[in-house]
Design a protein around this motif. Structure first.
Motif, PDB file in Angstrom:
ATOM      1  N   LEU A   1       0.827  -1.205   0.000  1.00  0.00           N
ATOM      2  CA  LEU A   1       0.000   0.000   0.000  1.00  0.00           C
ATOM      3  C   LEU A   1       0.865   1.260   0.000  1.00  0.00           C
ATOM      4  CD1 LEU A   1      -2.696  -1.088   2.618  1.00  0.00           C
ATOM      5  CD2 LEU A   1      -2.782  -1.300   0.118  1.00  0.00           C
ATOM      6  N   TYR A   2       0.243   2.385  -0.397  1.00  0.00           N
ATOM      7  CA  TYR A   2       0.995   3.635  -0.558  1.00  0.00           C
ATOM      8  C   TYR A   2       0.171   4.829  -0.083  1.00  0.00           C
ATOM      9  CZ  TYR A   2       3.866   0.795  -3.664  1.00  0.00           C
ATOM     10  OH  TYR A   2       4.668  -0.187  -4.181  1.00  0.00           O
ATOM     11  N   ALA A   3       0.846   5.734   0.626  1.00  0.00           N
ATOM     12  CA  ALA A   3       0.267   7.019   1.008  1.00  0.00           C
ATOM     13  C   ALA A   3       1.421   7.969   1.318  1.00  0.00           C
ATOM     14  CB  ALA A   3      -0.658   6.871   2.213  1.00  0.00           C
ATOM     15  N   GLY A   4       1.095   9.244   1.597  1.00  0.00           N
ATOM     16  CA  GLY A   4       2.119  10.232   1.910  1.00  0.00           C
ATOM     17  C   GLY A   4       2.564  10.116   3.359  1.00  0.00           C
ATOM     18  N   PRO A   5       3.556  10.928   3.737  1.00  0.00           N
ATOM     19  CA  PRO A   5       4.259  11.938   2.945  1.00  0.00           C
ATOM     20  C   PRO A   5       5.414  11.338   2.144  1.00  0.00           C
ATOM     21  CG  PRO A   5       5.084  11.983   5.180  1.00  0.00           C
ATOM     22  CD  PRO A   5       3.990  10.949   5.144  1.00  0.00           C
ATOM     23  N   TYR A   6       6.019  12.183   1.289  1.00  0.00           N
ATOM     24  CA  TYR A   6       7.120  11.760   0.432  1.00  0.00           C
ATOM     25  C   TYR A   6       8.268  12.743   0.603  1.00  0.00           C
ATOM     26  CZ  TYR A   6       2.608  10.607  -1.528  1.00  0.00           C
ATOM     27  OH  TYR A   6       1.298  10.236  -1.662  1.00  0.00           O
ATOM     28  N   PRO A   7       9.421  12.328   1.049  1.00  0.00           N
ATOM     29  CA  PRO A   7       9.722  10.992   1.568  1.00  0.00           C
ATOM     30  C   PRO A   7       9.107  10.794   2.947  1.00  0.00           C
ATOM     31  CG  PRO A   7      11.599  12.431   1.858  1.00  0.00           C
ATOM     32  CD  PRO A   7      10.584  13.234   1.082  1.00  0.00           C
ATOM     33  N   TYR A   8       9.111   9.546   3.405  1.00  0.00           N
ATOM     34  CA  TYR A   8       8.550   9.215   4.708  1.00  0.00           C
ATOM     35  C   TYR A   8       9.692   8.797   5.634  1.00  0.00           C
ATOM     36  CZ  TYR A   8       5.988   6.643   8.316  1.00  0.00           C
ATOM     37  OH  TYR A   8       5.491   6.196   9.515  1.00  0.00           O
ATOM     38  N   SER A   9       9.858   9.537   6.711  1.00  0.00           N
ATOM     39  CA  SER A   9      10.880   9.243   7.724  1.00  0.00           C
ATOM     40  C   SER A   9      10.203   9.132   9.072  1.00  0.00           C
ATOM     41  CB  SER A   9      11.945  10.349   7.766  1.00  0.00           C
ATOM     42  OG  SER A   9      12.593  10.483   6.525  1.00  0.00           O
ATOM     43  N   VAL A  10      10.683   8.224   9.918  1.00  0.00           N
ATOM     44  CA  VAL A  10      10.090   8.035  11.237  1.00  0.00           C
ATOM     45  C   VAL A  10      11.118   7.379  12.150  1.00  0.00           C
ATOM     46  CG1 VAL A  10       9.131   5.726  10.769  1.00  0.00           C
ATOM     47  CG2 VAL A  10       7.980   7.231  12.402  1.00  0.00           C
ATOM     48  N   ASN A  11      11.029   7.686  13.443  1.00  0.00           N
ATOM     49  CA  ASN A  11      11.915   7.088  14.450  1.00  0.00           C
ATOM     50  C   ASN A  11      13.393   7.238  14.086  1.00  0.00           C
ATOM     51  OD1 ASN A  11       9.730   6.276  16.026  1.00  0.00           O
ATOM     52  ND2 ASN A  11       9.553   4.317  14.937  1.00  0.00           N
ATOM     53  N   GLY A  12      13.727   8.383  13.521  1.00  0.00           N
ATOM     54  CA  GLY A  12      15.112   8.657  13.173  1.00  0.00           C
ATOM     55  C   GLY A  12      15.604   7.934  11.946  1.00  0.00           C
ATOM     56  N   LYS A  13      14.710   7.277  11.205  1.00  0.00           N
ATOM     57  CA  LYS A  13      15.101   6.513  10.025  1.00  0.00           C
ATOM     58  C   LYS A  13      14.643   7.247   8.769  1.00  0.00           C
ATOM     59  CE  LYS A  13      14.402   2.208  12.582  1.00  0.00           C
ATOM     60  NZ  LYS A  13      13.652   0.928  12.628  1.00  0.00           N
ATOM     61  N   ASP A  14      15.526   7.319   7.783  1.00  0.00           N
ATOM     62  CA  ASP A  14      15.208   7.891   6.488  1.00  0.00           C
ATOM     63  C   ASP A  14      15.131   6.779   5.452  1.00  0.00           C
ATOM     64  OD1 ASP A  14      15.235  10.545   7.429  1.00  0.00           O
ATOM     65  OD2 ASP A  14      17.427  10.591   7.291  1.00  0.00           O
TER      66      ASP A  14
END
Length: 477
Positions: A101-114
């Protein structure tokens, strides 16, 4: 789609426990060593081995199916019963037969991970089997009976390093004769409450081994008449307007795998490096097909879809599609608890759950872009069958007109030209009315219509305007 009554906090607790307790079985002969810099664009996931196999199988006298509990419970084995040759490609954890599946944002970063550089524009991309680095999705539970498999899992975000997605996937797979019927449900529990634009999805994505290379479908304007099919071996991503709701990949002998999805017309086929037509499940050479509808994924939504896999000859695949109920030939959209495949460009609605209407902000979301659109899914309607459309809606706006735009199969996109739209008067006082739009005799309303949309041709920068859409039908509601 159906509104979920699950507690978002309970689901987050489940994911938290899985993250804390899940262990993975990697081959002891090749221990998994994480890269020192996962975001290095030169990182090759093939350097990091796949998890050890942990397959469950079910079979009958026509089909053998296997899922792998070390690959998110995705389908990793599929063959006809009289063959021991697996059709499904397992080169990395982006292949298999699965949901992505796909959704935003672009790019998606979380928990210090790119995201890894090569896939930085995928955005929020939960993949059932795992991630780019061959970490597998987490299994929550599974069940096996003689002819059915069920698996509940937490997918991973494909471009990120070992990052569980904020959703839960469930899949039911049932054998019947030479088919596998699949029901998929994803429950989303994102902390990011932003409504991002719809994206095309992979529901499902199917990766088969190199010997299955003949990409076949029917894309003509006389569906369900046994007219000639279209076949190619194009390795480029090719959208297909599948007017009989199926697509297939066959081998040189004319046998293979078909994908049938009720009332779906948007498919895609593709080939990975295909200079040769030999190779097994762990080789990079493979071919691909999917169902790729647009879908707006809410932060708190629940999304279901069903499809059937058919194993056998082209005749087997096509006749299965012919035995199913035909898709609708005129619109009958009543938005009681679902968007019914409708989606938006440069517009937003008030979110999930859907309660008897689509409440759409009747204005541009991004004022630097052109007008917005409220779009239907792809369809197959003959203009002669649809002389009028009835739109039940309430408008709150200073605009005095709305516009209905349509596409025909040869149109690359919507064209805002007089031969492709009709403006109709509206009253912007917020009261529900049924607007009767006469299309018969309109220039350009002819042949096959494969999509419609609504937009505001006036005052589309107006703040606070709304369209509350209850239904779009071929008969007066």
């Amino acid at each position: 789609m159906a509104h979920t009554s699950f507690s978002r906090y309970a689901l987050w607790a489940v994911i938290g426990l899985l993250i804390a307790s899940c262990t993975r079985d990697y081959p002891s002969t090749a221990p998994y060593t994480p890269p020192s810099n996962p975001n290095d664009p030169s990182v090759d996931p093939a350097k990091y081995p796949l998890p050890a196999e942990k397959r469950l199988y079910i079979s009958n006298d026509k089909v053998k199916l296997g899922i792998d509990l070390n690959m998110g419970g995705a389908m990793t084995y599929l063959s006809e019963a009289n063959s021991s040759v697996n059709m499904i490609n397992n080169y990395d954890l982006g292949r298999q037969l699965q949901t992505s599946l796909y959704a935003g944002p672009y790019p998606y970063s979380v928990n210090g991970k790119d995201p890894v550089y090569n896939w930085r524009n995928l955005g929020w991309n939960p993949v059932q089997t795992g991630d780019y680095y061959n970490h597998p999705g987490r299994i929550v539970s599974y069940q096996q009976t003689q002819n059915q498999l069920y698996v509940k899992s937490v997918p991973l975000i494909w471009p990120l390093f070992d990052e569980p997605a904020d959703c839960i996937m469930e899949h039911w797979m049932t054998l019947k004769d030479n088919t596998v019927h699949v029901r998929s449900r994803t429950t989303v529990i994102r902390r990011d409450t932003t409504q991002y634009e719809a994206r095309t999805q992979e529901t499902p994505c199917i990766n088969v081994n190199a010997p299955w290379y003949r990409l076949v479908s029917y894309v003509g304007m006389q569906p369900f008449t046994n007219a000639a099919v279209s076949e190619n071996t194009n390795v480029e991503a090719t959208p297909r307007y599948g007017t009989e709701n199926w697509v297939a990949i066959l081998n040189a002998q004319g046998r293979g795998l078909g994908l049938y999805k009720p009332s779906e017309f948007r498919f895609q086929t593709n080939g990975y490096p295909a200079a040769k037509r030999i190779g097994g499940e762990f080789d990079i050479e493979s071919n691909y097909m999917n169902s790729s509808p647009f879908l707006l994924i809410d932060y708190n939504g629940q999304y279901e879809y069903e499809y059937t896999l058919i194993l056998g000859s082209l005749d087997d695949i096509r006749q299965f599609a012919y035995s199913q109920p035909r898709p609708a030939t005129v619109p009958n959209y009543r938005f009681t608890n679902d968007r019914l495949g409708w989606y938006y460009y440069n517009a937003r609605d008030t979110g999930w759950p859907i309660q008897n209407e689509l409440a759409v902000r009747w204005q541009r979301f991004d004022t630097t872009k052109a007008n917005f659109r409220v779009s239907s899914p792809l369809v197959f309607w003959r203009a002669t069958d649809l002389p009028k459309i009835y739109i039940q809606a309430a408008f709150t706006t200073r605009a005095t007109q709305a516009r209905l735009v349509w596409r025909r199969p040869d149109d690359i996109d919507f064209y805002d030209i007089p031969e492709r739209y009709i403006d109709f008067p509206i009253i912007g006082d917020g009261q529900f009315r049924t607007y009767e739009v006469t299309l018969g005799g309109q220039t350009g309303w002819e042949g096959v219509i494969n999509q419609i949309c609504l937009l505001n041709p006036q005052n589309n920068l107006e703040q606070g305007s709304m369209m509350r859409l209850r239904s779009i039908t071929a008969t007066r509601p």
